[in-house]
Design a protein around this motif. Structure first.
Motif, PDB file in Angstrom:
ATOM      1  N   TYR A  69     -20.429 -12.853 -10.616  1.00 63.12           N
ATOM      2  CA  TYR A  69     -19.055 -12.631 -11.091  1.00 63.12           C
ATOM      3  C   TYR A  69     -18.355 -11.535 -10.286  1.00 63.12           C
ATOM      4  O   TYR A  69     -17.705 -10.653 -10.839  1.00 63.12           O
ATOM      5  CB  TYR A  69     -19.031 -12.293 -12.574  1.00 63.12           C
ATOM      6  N   HIS A  70     -18.496 -11.559  -8.992  1.00 62.30           N
ATOM      7  CA  HIS A  70     -17.871 -10.540  -8.144  1.00 62.30           C
ATOM      8  C   HIS A  70     -16.351 -10.586  -8.281  1.00 62.30           C
ATOM      9  O   HIS A  70     -15.743 -11.645  -8.179  1.00 62.30           O
ATOM     10  CB  HIS A  70     -18.260 -10.750  -6.679  1.00 62.30           C
ATOM     11  N   HIS A  71     -15.765  -9.450  -8.553  1.00 54.77           N
ATOM     12  CA  HIS A  71     -14.315  -9.329  -8.643  1.00 54.77           C
ATOM     13  C   HIS A  71     -13.922  -7.904  -8.263  1.00 54.77           C
ATOM     14  O   HIS A  71     -14.777  -7.042  -8.139  1.00 54.77           O
ATOM     15  CB  HIS A  71     -13.819  -9.687 -10.040  1.00 54.77           C
ATOM     16  N   ILE A  72     -12.637  -7.693  -8.090  1.00 50.01           N
ATOM     17  CA  ILE A  72     -12.134  -6.409  -7.615  1.00 50.01           C
ATOM     18  C   ILE A  72     -11.112  -5.877  -8.620  1.00 50.01           C
ATOM     19  O   ILE A  72     -10.182  -6.577  -8.992  1.00 50.01           O
ATOM     20  CB  ILE A  72     -11.458  -6.565  -6.239  1.00 50.01           C
ATOM     21  N   LEU A  73     -11.309  -4.652  -9.047  1.00 46.61           N
ATOM     22  CA  LEU A  73     -10.325  -3.969  -9.874  1.00 46.61           C
ATOM     23  C   LEU A  73      -9.775  -2.829  -9.032  1.00 46.61           C
ATOM     24  O   LEU A  73     -10.479  -1.876  -8.723  1.00 46.61           O
ATOM     25  CB  LEU A  73     -10.965  -3.438 -11.160  1.00 46.61           C
ATOM     26  N   ARG A  74      -8.530  -2.957  -8.634  1.00 49.82           N
ATOM     27  CA  ARG A  74      -7.919  -2.002  -7.701  1.00 49.82           C
ATOM     28  C   ARG A  74      -7.375  -0.783  -8.442  1.00 49.82           C
ATOM     29  O   ARG A  74      -6.183  -0.635  -8.640  1.00 49.82           O
ATOM     30  CB  ARG A  74      -6.813  -2.695  -6.910  1.00 49.82           C
ATOM     31  N   ARG A  75      -8.264   0.112  -8.822  1.00 50.01           N
ATOM     32  CA  ARG A  75      -7.848   1.333  -9.518  1.00 50.01           C
ATOM     33  C   ARG A  75      -7.001   2.232  -8.610  1.00 50.01           C
ATOM     34  O   ARG A  75      -6.195   3.021  -9.095  1.00 50.01           O
ATOM     35  CB  ARG A  75      -9.058   2.085 -10.047  1.00 50.01           C
ATOM     36  N   ASP A  76      -7.157   2.096  -7.294  1.00 52.90           N
ATOM     37  CA  ASP A  76      -6.377   2.912  -6.364  1.00 52.90           C
ATOM     38  C   ASP A  76      -4.890   2.579  -6.436  1.00 52.90           C
ATOM     39  O   ASP A  76      -4.049   3.383  -6.061  1.00 52.90           O
ATOM     40  CB  ASP A  76      -6.890   2.742  -4.934  1.00 52.90           C
ATOM     41  N   LYS A  77      -4.545   1.413  -6.934  1.00 51.80           N
ATOM     42  CA  LYS A  77      -3.142   1.022  -7.051  1.00 51.80           C
ATOM     43  C   LYS A  77      -2.567   1.343  -8.428  1.00 51.80           C
ATOM     44  O   LYS A  77      -1.435   0.986  -8.720  1.00 51.80           O
ATOM     45  CB  LYS A  77      -2.989  -0.468  -6.770  1.00 51.80           C
ATOM     46  N   MET A  78      -3.348   1.989  -9.277  1.00 47.58           N
ATOM     47  CA  MET A  78      -2.918   2.262 -10.646  1.00 47.58           C
ATOM     48  C   MET A  78      -2.597   3.737 -10.858  1.00 47.58           C
ATOM     49  O   MET A  78      -2.662   4.227 -11.974  1.00 47.58           O
ATOM     50  CB  MET A  78      -4.019   1.833 -11.636  1.00 47.58           C
ATOM     51  N   LYS A  79      -2.243   4.447  -9.843  1.00 45.76           N
ATOM     52  CA  LYS A  79      -1.974   5.877  -9.977  1.00 45.76           C
ATOM     53  C   LYS A  79      -0.888   6.114 -11.018  1.00 45.76           C
ATOM     54  O   LYS A  79       0.175   5.514 -10.973  1.00 45.76           O
ATOM     55  CB  LYS A  79      -1.576   6.470  -8.634  1.00 45.76           C
ATOM     56  N   GLY A  80      -1.189   6.998 -11.970  1.00 48.00           N
ATOM     57  CA  GLY A  80      -0.235   7.323 -13.016  1.00 48.00           C
ATOM     58  C   GLY A  80      -0.285   6.385 -14.209  1.00 48.00           C
ATOM     59  O   GLY A  80       0.445   6.565 -15.177  1.00 48.00           O
ATOM     60  N   PHE A  81      -1.146   5.369 -14.174  1.00 46.80           N
ATOM     61  CA  PHE A  81      -1.251   4.413 -15.271  1.00 46.80           C
ATOM     62  C   PHE A  81      -2.682   4.390 -15.795  1.00 46.80           C
ATOM     63  O   PHE A  81      -3.628   4.684 -15.072  1.00 46.80           O
ATOM     64  CB  PHE A  81      -0.896   2.996 -14.799  1.00 46.80           C
ATOM     65  N   THR A  82      -2.804   4.045 -17.045  1.00 42.31           N
ATOM     66  CA  THR A  82      -4.128   3.829 -17.619  1.00 42.31           C
ATOM     67  C   THR A  82      -4.254   2.357 -17.965  1.00 42.31           C
ATOM     68  O   THR A  82      -3.262   1.666 -18.197  1.00 42.31           O
ATOM     69  CB  THR A  82      -4.344   4.667 -18.896  1.00 42.31           C
ATOM     70  N   GLY A  83      -5.457   1.921 -18.002  1.00 40.31           N
ATOM     71  CA  GLY A  83      -5.695   0.531 -18.350  1.00 40.31           C
ATOM     72  C   GLY A  83      -7.135   0.327 -18.741  1.00 40.31           C
ATOM     73  O   GLY A  83      -7.996   1.169 -18.465  1.00 40.31           O
ATOM     74  N   GLN A  84      -7.388  -0.778 -19.393  1.00 39.18           N
ATOM     75  CA  GLN A  84      -8.727  -1.074 -19.843  1.00 39.18           C
ATOM     76  C   GLN A  84      -9.057  -2.527 -19.535  1.00 39.18           C
ATOM     77  O   GLN A  84      -8.212  -3.414 -19.690  1.00 39.18           O
ATOM     78  CB  GLN A  84      -8.843  -0.825 -21.337  1.00 39.18           C
ATOM     79  N   VAL A  85     -10.305  -2.755 -19.103  1.00 37.05           N
ATOM     80  CA  VAL A  85     -10.782  -4.103 -18.846  1.00 37.05           C
ATOM     81  C   VAL A  85     -11.699  -4.505 -19.992  1.00 37.05           C
ATOM     82  O   VAL A  85     -12.580  -3.744 -20.392  1.00 37.05           O
ATOM     83  CB  VAL A  85     -11.552  -4.201 -17.516  1.00 37.05           C
ATOM     84  N   HIS A  86     -11.465  -5.695 -20.504  1.00 35.23           N
ATOM     85  CA  HIS A  86     -12.314  -6.248 -21.563  1.00 35.23           C
ATOM     86  C   HIS A  86     -12.977  -7.499 -21.009  1.00 35.23           C
ATOM     87  O   HIS A  86     -12.294  -8.424 -20.565  1.00 35.23           O
ATOM     88  CB  HIS A  86     -11.472  -6.581 -22.803  1.00 35.23           C
ATOM     89  N   TYR A  87     -14.305  -7.508 -21.014  1.00 39.05           N
ATOM     90  CA  TYR A  87     -15.070  -8.652 -20.529  1.00 39.05           C
ATOM     91  C   TYR A  87     -15.602  -9.435 -21.721  1.00 39.05           C
ATOM     92  O   TYR A  87     -16.068  -8.846 -22.699  1.00 39.05           O
ATOM     93  CB  TYR A  87     -16.261  -8.197 -19.680  1.00 39.05           C
TER      94      TYR A  87
END
Length: 156
Positions: A69-87
């Motif tokens: 299940y390889h995937h990419i979460l680009r946290r470097d593009k989320m500066k100033g934002f918070t977020g959560q991943v639910h699997y």
């Protein structure tokens, strides 16, 4: 004559009954404090059970190294934002095209995942339209449903 018609009706119904469920890892990223969400649906042909999917998901999250299940979460593009991943591991008879880290997420879906982890996607015109449809559902259905954008299409 009636038996022939009954047999014909049964044969016509076979393709629907023969649709095979696939196991997907649903990964939904929600932007903190909002209803803005993006979902991807990852499928590995060699993972055919929910237990195997759950194990691969636990291992990927624990080791921060997704061997499956390889995937990419680009946290470097989320500066100033918070977020959560639910699997969540799910099954679905709907076939989806493969996820790629490509074009923008333009497909809005009302995503329903029942207590047996059976997922159904309903395409909507927009995230706003999806939210309206979600709000029109019963409280029980709302609890097992959410709206999200995806870059994957349902294959017909």
């Amino acid at each position: 004559m009636k038996q022939g018609m009954l047999l014909l009706l049964l044969l016509v119904g076979l393709p629907v009954a023969a649709q095979e469920s696939k196991v997907y890892l649903s990964a939904t990223f929600t932007l903190g404090g909002s209803n803005i969400a993006q979902s991807v649906f990852l499928h590995e042909p060699d993972i055919t059970t929910l237990d195997a999917c759950n194990e691969a998901s636990r291992q990927g999250q624990r080791d921060r190294d997704w061997l499956k299940y390889h995937h990419i979460l680009r946290r470097d593009k989320m500066k100033g934002f918070t977020g959560q991943v639910h699997y969540r591991c799910v099954t679905s008879v709907q076939n989806l095209d493969m996820w790629t880290d490509g074009p923008r997420y333009r497909n809005a879906y009302l995503i329903d995942i029942d207590g047996a982890a059976q997922m159904t996607l309903r395409e909507t015109a927009s995230l706003a339209a999806c939210t309206s449809q979600l709000n029109a559902l019963s409280a029980d259905k709302q609890a097992q449903s959410h709206c999200a954008m995806s870059n994957q299409r349902i294959l017909r």
